[in-house]
Design an enzyme around this catalytic site. Sequence first.
Site, PDB file in Angstrom:
ATOM      1  N   TYR A   1      42.940  46.167  21.329  1.00 43.76           N
ATOM      2  CA  TYR A   1      42.496  45.608  22.606  1.00 43.76           C
ATOM      3  C   TYR A   1      42.100  44.148  22.405  1.00 43.76           C
ATOM      4  O   TYR A   1      42.748  43.445  21.649  1.00 43.76           O
ATOM      5  CB  TYR A   1      41.389  46.469  23.228  1.00 43.76           C
TER       6      TYR A   1
ATOM      7  N   ARG B   1      45.756  39.524  37.260  1.00 43.06           N
ATOM      8  CA  ARG B   1      44.722  38.725  36.619  1.00 43.06           C
ATOM      9  C   ARG B   1      44.386  39.359  35.269  1.00 43.06           C
ATOM     10  O   ARG B   1      43.362  40.007  35.089  1.00 43.06           O
ATOM     11  CB  ARG B   1      43.480  38.660  37.507  1.00 43.06           C
TER      12      ARG B   1
ATOM     13  N   LYS C   1      43.633  50.264  27.264  1.00 42.99           N
ATOM     14  CA  LYS C   1      42.449  50.955  27.774  1.00 42.99           C
ATOM     15  C   LYS C   1      42.543  52.466  27.542  1.00 42.99           C
ATOM     16  O   LYS C   1      41.551  53.127  27.230  1.00 42.99           O
ATOM     17  CB  LYS C   1      42.288  50.671  29.268  1.00 42.99           C
TER      18      LYS C   1
ATOM     19  N   GLU D   1      42.113  48.074  37.038  1.00 34.73           N
ATOM     20  CA  GLU D   1      41.964  47.140  35.914  1.00 34.73           C
ATOM     21  C   GLU D   1      42.727  45.843  36.171  1.00 34.73           C
ATOM     22  O   GLU D   1      43.922  45.862  36.475  1.00 34.73           O
ATOM     23  CB  GLU D   1      42.490  47.814  34.636  1.00 34.73           C
ATOM     24  N   ASP D   2      42.034  44.719  36.043  1.00 30.78           N
ATOM     25  CA  ASP D   2      42.644  43.385  36.074  1.00 30.78           C
ATOM     26  C   ASP D   2      43.425  43.092  37.353  1.00 30.78           C
ATOM     27  O   ASP D   2      44.504  42.494  37.320  1.00 30.78           O
ATOM     28  CB  ASP D   2      43.517  43.161  34.829  1.00 30.78           C
TER      29      ASP D   2
ATOM     30  N   ASP E   1      36.715  48.573  36.436  1.00 35.33           N
ATOM     31  CA  ASP E   1      36.049  48.245  35.176  1.00 35.33           C
ATOM     32  C   ASP E   1      35.628  46.786  35.109  1.00 35.33           C
ATOM     33  O   ASP E   1      34.593  46.458  34.546  1.00 35.33           O
ATOM     34  CB  ASP E   1      36.981  48.583  33.998  1.00 35.33           C
ATOM     35  N   ASP E   2      36.432  45.883  35.668  1.00 32.38           N
ATOM     36  CA  ASP E   2      36.098  44.460  35.619  1.00 32.38           C
ATOM     37  C   ASP E   2      34.814  44.170  36.389  1.00 32.38           C
ATOM     38  O   ASP E   2      34.076  43.249  36.041  1.00 32.38           O
ATOM     39  CB  ASP E   2      37.247  43.627  36.203  1.00 32.38           C
TER      40      ASP E   2
ATOM     41  N   ASN F   1      37.270  36.501  28.027  1.00 31.66           N
ATOM     42  CA  ASN F   1      38.163  36.748  26.914  1.00 31.66           C
ATOM     43  C   ASN F   1      39.606  36.575  27.382  1.00 31.66           C
ATOM     44  O   ASN F   1      39.849  36.484  28.586  1.00 31.66           O
ATOM     45  CB  ASN F   1      37.913  38.152  26.310  1.00 31.66           C
TER      46      ASN F   1
END
Length: 536
Positions: free
Chosen positions: A93, A146, A164, A235-236, A258-259, A397
């Site tokens: 990851y 993203r 993930k 996610e993202d 999660d973000d 990150n």
Amino acid sequence: MKNLHGRTLLTNPAYTKSTGFTHAERELYGLRGLLPYNVASLDKQIERVLGSLRRKNSAIEKYIFLNALLERNQRLFYRTMINHIEEIMPLVYTPTVGEACREFAHIFRNAQGFYISPEDRGEITTILKNWPEEDIRVIVVTDGERILGLGDLGANGMGISIGKVALYVACAGIHPAQCMPVMLDVGTNNAPLREDPLYLGYPYPRINADAYRSLVDEFVKAVQSRYPNALIQFEDFSSPHAFEFLDRYAPEVRCFNDDIQGTAAVTLAGIYTSCRITKKKFTDLNIMFLGTGSAASGTAELAVNAFIAAGLNQSQAQKRLWFIDRKGLVTAHNENIKPRIKPFAHEHPACSFVDAISTIKPDVLIGATGVAGTFTEAIVREMSAVNERPVIIALSNPTSHTECTAEQAYDWSNGQAIFASGSPFDPVRYKNQLLKPAQGNNAYIFPGIGLGIYASAARLVTQSMFLAAADVLASIVSEQEIHSGAVYPSLTRVREVSHAIAVAVCQVAIQEKLTSLSMPEDLGNYVRSLMYEPNY
């Protein structure tokens, strides 16, 4: 072993032991002659894997090697990852997954997830039947818009969902067969990517507006129909879509982002733990955010809940939180304030980032910009001027996008900073001290949330669960870890953390009447019994 036999068994990634099959098993399963004579234990196989891994010259080569191992022998991959989590997780990851996503089409070997494009509209429920597993408990889905701090990577974002899922298995023990990575491939506005002759995604600009939303709607409904026990992790997605879908689905669907929520919980846990070092009372803290995206605003919203739980009213809680954007301090006089930032736009004269620190005197500074170097020397030194032990959390990150490095934070604060980051940094020797920067990795939170939802069969995922997760994570940090300046426990204890969070999630589900499942009194043993252990 599902009646597998001979070479079919030997090449099945879920059931193979490779050279670990005993001579008796080789006789039983028709494997004689298909393997070298010597039987290698799982530990010996791990030793061989690590030897090969460590001979690779770059992180991306190591990523490719580990991905090939996962495709070849699941139990060996996951046991190696669990036993050597601090070495393997940064390769599986962040930060390596960022490079892997950029190169995804160029390093592609075998399909590991499920892809949905606009051409599947009206047939998503039907095509989900092509996935070989029936009992799916966790789905990680992205639309690739993203990816980390790297922007729109289109279908290459599948690397995030795959990564993930690996963390769900390794960190929380959810069985690999119960996890499903999904790519909503709705196109990409990254023109160079679309023009790459090796690009594997839907080679058109992103669909948008109602066409986009209706496809996401169809996906969510198809999952509920096909996999009624599944948790959906978004996610993202871009910030506007991330919040839109969370607000739209969370009241009725077993899902979370999660973000927004995972990042919020891990950050809140770090703040809780920092109070053990600074000796400050949590409700006395002023917290300042650089950036107004989903991670920052999500953390602020959870922090408001935490302040209220600790005794403040909503107005008092909101006044503890401040935001900085490109123009400086966000105040009540700013124009075009994002709706979720408005509660934190207080009465204050307009001022620069440095001046805001000087006048507001934040105890905690959190960066969620995706832009490297935004915590400058002047910023860190000003934080040090107003705090004996400044708390500096650089969430962005991969590592190349972090607001400042651990070494910079320690150097510019004369070794006094309490530093945490989204990506890992090596220990830093400052004068005669060895300082160990903590990684605020969402892997401390979302696997335990997923395991708790699985164990409790909770109908919804609530903010209370993320508050509970933050409490649990902070409580697990040892005094020895505190002494080294770390605000998170060692990653080697991540399964312990996930287990404890899962138990807390079960307790919340019971308290909030979100489950009709009759769970045993000993939740600890019950949750542990559900955790997959990859052994032969």
